[in-house]
Design a protein around this motif. Structure first.
Motif, short mmCIF file in Angstrom:
data_model
loop_
_atom_site.label_atom_id
_atom_site.label_comp_id
_atom_site.label_asym_id
_atom_site.label_seq_id
_atom_site.Cartn_x
_atom_site.Cartn_y
_atom_site.Cartn_z
N ASP A 1 -61.06 36.32 -12.84
CA ASP A 1 -60.70 35.80 -11.51
C ASP A 1 -61.05 34.34 -11.35
O ASP A 1 -59.95 33.78 -10.86
N TYR A 2 -62.21 33.94 -11.85
CA TYR A 2 -62.34 32.51 -11.84
C TYR A 2 -61.06 31.88 -12.60
O TYR A 2 -60.84 30.56 -11.97
N TYR B 1 -67.49 35.59 -6.44
CA TYR B 1 -67.89 35.85 -7.92
C TYR B 1 -69.06 36.52 -7.90
O TYR B 1 -69.81 36.68 -9.12
N ALA C 1 -64.91 39.01 -13.15
CA ALA C 1 -65.25 37.86 -11.98
C ALA C 1 -64.80 36.61 -13.10
O ALA C 1 -64.19 35.54 -12.47
N VAL C 2 -64.98 36.70 -14.27
CA VAL C 2 -64.61 35.43 -15.04
C VAL C 2 -62.99 35.29 -15.17
O VAL C 2 -62.66 34.12 -15.01
N PHE D 1 -67.64 44.13 -14.74
CA PHE D 1 -68.23 43.23 -13.67
C PHE D 1 -67.97 41.80 -14.06
O PHE D 1 -67.18 41.02 -13.45
N MET D 2 -68.60 41.65 -15.17
CA MET D 2 -68.45 40.08 -15.50
C MET D 2 -67.20 39.49 -15.99
O MET D 2 -66.58 38.65 -15.56
N ALA E 1 -56.97 35.81 -8.58
CA ALA E 1 -57.10 37.11 -8.33
C ALA E 1 -55.66 37.89 -7.95
O ALA E 1 -55.45 39.22 -8.27
N PHE F 1 -70.00 38.87 -10.93
CA PHE F 1 -70.22 38.07 -12.00
C PHE F 1 -71.84 38.40 -12.28
O PHE F 1 -72.39 38.86 -13.16
N LEU G 1 -70.81 44.74 -18.02
CA LEU G 1 -69.88 43.88 -18.84
C LEU G 1 -68.35 43.87 -17.86
O LEU G 1 -67.51 42.87 -17.89
#
Lengths: 285, 346
Positions: A108-109, B308, A105-106, A101-102, A113, B311, A99
């Motif tokens: 970050d998106y 990513y 990344a989310v 990690f997700m 960053a 993710f 979770l």
């Protein structure tokens, strides 16, 4: 000297608000939720977006962060976490790291960053002189707010009906269930409040430490230290642990910057060596 | 333990049966050799990927060492990366001091030294994981790893700080084969080391010692009651696993001819744990297969969305925990069981 102590206390208070939710999940549900920092990050970023994009006041950002993270917590608890309660600790660790990690990344998106900060409202900026030390107003604000929260939490836990039910569920979930206490519901509410507090802590920390997508991983270690040093059965334990950690960290980085990083890890390992049993297993009263 | 006498008891026969090599294991190792010819710049048009494969081997070896501790003895650890990093620094520092000459720059000597140092570190810290719950163990191993990582970062004069050690010159393997540009020597060398470590681990888990580890994993209290010296066994396996992790780190340092704080960082431990769980813990092969899949996945996803990939890694983890038991190998075994169940009585 006094400034450092004050900064350390403010930092420690902040850590406490950030970590207390994890404490409760761990102590209550015996669930290792390494993704706790993600809720804090959600609150922090919500505040940043509200302030920087829509120009909403910081004072609105704080409660909004609480509500947002609490809702997020409830949704995740009901849909995902509930399947994990009976699984092994390793599964819980892996799941929550996934979770994290997700979430990283989310964020970050959507947010990029780079580190994000906010401009504090003018009433919280500046410094005042107190006993010859110059102290940031925002630090005082943080200490007062976190102090009030701590007192409030302590009150709820020790004096209210909900608190006694919660403590019953902590002591023995099965018996509590047998007495007609809706443990599942208490779990959900507590999880929500814990996540909400993390969100609030995240929002508060935007003023002291900046936010970036690696926040949950970076502070996960701090939360775990608070809990491992303070124990997860009371809230006074983690409270003093947070203060100790905050002061030690700030003072260590100030006086001996070369070994600053060591201090907290060493404290943790030493405490765990000296008192491995009393920290996570409940002391028999 | 050489088998001079054929065991007569049922337990002995059962253990020997479990230790027998199977055809799909031979296939696995043949495939590993086959990869050498496929990606070793022998066939025109096929890209050279031996460096990547060597890295996979080193990661797989690290995951294997975690498997010994976690999959067999049931000790949760988030700090195996510390021994990996320690091994890589030992190997790199030795080679650097030896300037490419025997004995200090000899790869095998470096491996043995790394194994010794990491094993010793494992032995010392193993006493910390004997007590406490899963969470205490996680925290202690994590704490030790963080302290070591911080040390590597701070001891600039020795480790090069954040820049790491570069330009490490390795001597030829066994005084014969130099490390080449395509990584052919590196790959075969890594594969040979992997096989030796794997063989040792395989002997260990199939021995009575290994069986006692499984007993400890099943129920430490009962294991103690039937006379298994639980603490001594845990210290032993933790030390062995640390030594193997050190070898894995040394391999990576030798084949990439560098060592950096990245090799000792926290994400090493986390990655290796994920790799193991991804492949399937408790099979020995899980870590190796997991490492291959992990790196290939990282490459493929990294090519599509460079930033990513975390993710998707997270998503895979979450799904794995929720729906699959025992990783990829567990998945395959489950399917095989389903296929063969028709014939057998349940």
């Amino acid at each position: 000297m006094l400034t450092i102590l004050f900064d350390g206390v403010a930092y420690g208070m902040l850590l406490f608000v950030l970590a207390i939710g994890l404490c409760v999940t761990l102590g209550l549900m015996n669930f290792i939720n390494l993704a706790h920092g993600a809720f804090a990050m959600a609150g922090g970023y919500l505040t940043i977006v509200m302030m920087n994009r829509y120009g909403i006041s910081f004072y609105w950002g704080l409660p909004a962060a609480f509500v947002f993270s609490a809702l997020l917590g409830v949704v995740l608890e009901r849909t995902l976490y509930v399947h994990l309660y009976t699984k092994s600790h390793l599964d819980q660790v892996l799941f929550s790291i996934g979770l994290v990690f997700m979430a990283t990344a989310v964020v970050d998106y959507f947010m990029g960053a780079n580190q994000q900060t906010i401009n504090l409202p003018p009433s919280l900026e500046g410094r005042v002189n107190f006993l010859g030390a110059s102290i940031g107003v925002y630090r005082i604000f943080t200490i007062i707010l976190c102090g009030l929260l701590t007192v409030g939490l302590q009150f709820v836990l020790s004096k209210t009906r909900f608190g006694s039910r919660l403590r019953a569920a902590v002591d023995d979930g099965r018996v509590a269930r047998g007495m007609g206490i809706d443990v599942t519901r208490i779990f959900a509410v507590t999880f929500a409040v814990g996540s909400g507090l993390a969100g609030l802590g995240g929002a508060l920390s935007t003023g002291i430490i900046s936010m970036d997508p690696t926040f949950p991983l970076k502070y996960m270690i701090y939360f775990l230290i608070v809990i491992s040093v303070g124990g997860s059965t009371t809230i006074t334990g983690p409270f003093f642990a947070s203060l100790l950690l905050g002061v030690a960290d700030v003072a260590g980085k100030y006086y001996v910057p070369a070994v600053g990083g060591f201090i907290i890890y060493t404290i943790m390992v030493v405490v765990l060596i000296l008192r491995p049993q009393g920290l996570f297993t409940r002391a028999s009263r | 333990m050489s088998m001079t006498q054929p065991p007569k008891s049922d337990a002995g026969a059962q253990m020997l049966a479990g230790a027998r090599w199977r055809w799909h294991e031979g296939l696995f190792w043949l495939a590993a050799i086959g990869l050498f010819f496929l990606f070793g710049d022998f066939i025109p048009g096929v890209p050279t990927r031996l460096m990547l494969l060597s890295e996979i081997i080193s990661l797989g070896l690290l995951a294997l060492s975690i498997d010994l501790v976690l999959g067999y003895a049931g000790v949760v650890t988030l700090g195996q990366g510390a021994f990996f990093g320690l091994g890589s620094y030992v190997a790199a520092l030795m080679a650097k001091a030896g300037m490419g000459a025997f004995p200090l720059s000899d790869p095998v000597v470096g491996l043995l030294a790394a194994a010794a140092v990491s094993g010793f570190a494992g032995f010392v810290t193993s006493f910390l994981v004997l007590r406490g719950s899963d969470l205490t163990r996680l925290m202690v191993t994590l704490g030790v790893a963080l302290i070591l990582a911080e040390l590597a970062n701070q001891m600039r004069w020795l480790t090069g700080g954040a820049d790491g050690l570069h330009g490490v010159i390795m001597g030829p393997v066994l005084g014969q084969w130099d490390f080449d540009l395509w990584g052919r020597t590196a790959y075969l060398y890594s594969l040979a080391v992997l096989f030796v470590c794997f063989w040792i681990s395989r002997r260990i888990v199939n021995s009575p010692f290994g069986l006692s580890l499984k007993a400890i994993k099943g129920n430490a209290l009962r294991a103690r009651a039937i006379g298994v010296p639980v603490n001594a066994r845990l210290v032993a396996i933790y030390t062995i696993a640390a030594a193997i992790a050190g070898v894995a780190g040394a391999l990576l340092a030798q084949t990439t001819q560098s060592a950096s704080p990245d090799m000792i960082a926290f994400h090493r431990s986390a990655d290796a744990l994920l790799i193991l769980v991804f492949g399937g813990a408790g099979y020995l092969y899980g870590g190796l297969i997991g490492a291959g899949l992990f790196r290939v996945m990282q490459d493929v996803i990294g090519n599509i969305t460079l930033q990513y990939w975390q993710f998707w890694l997270g998503l895979v983890l979450v799904l794995l925990v929720l729906f699959v038991r025992g990783g990829v190998i567990g998945l395959i075994e489950g399917m095989r069981d389903r296929l063969t169940r028709k014939g057998d009585a349940p």
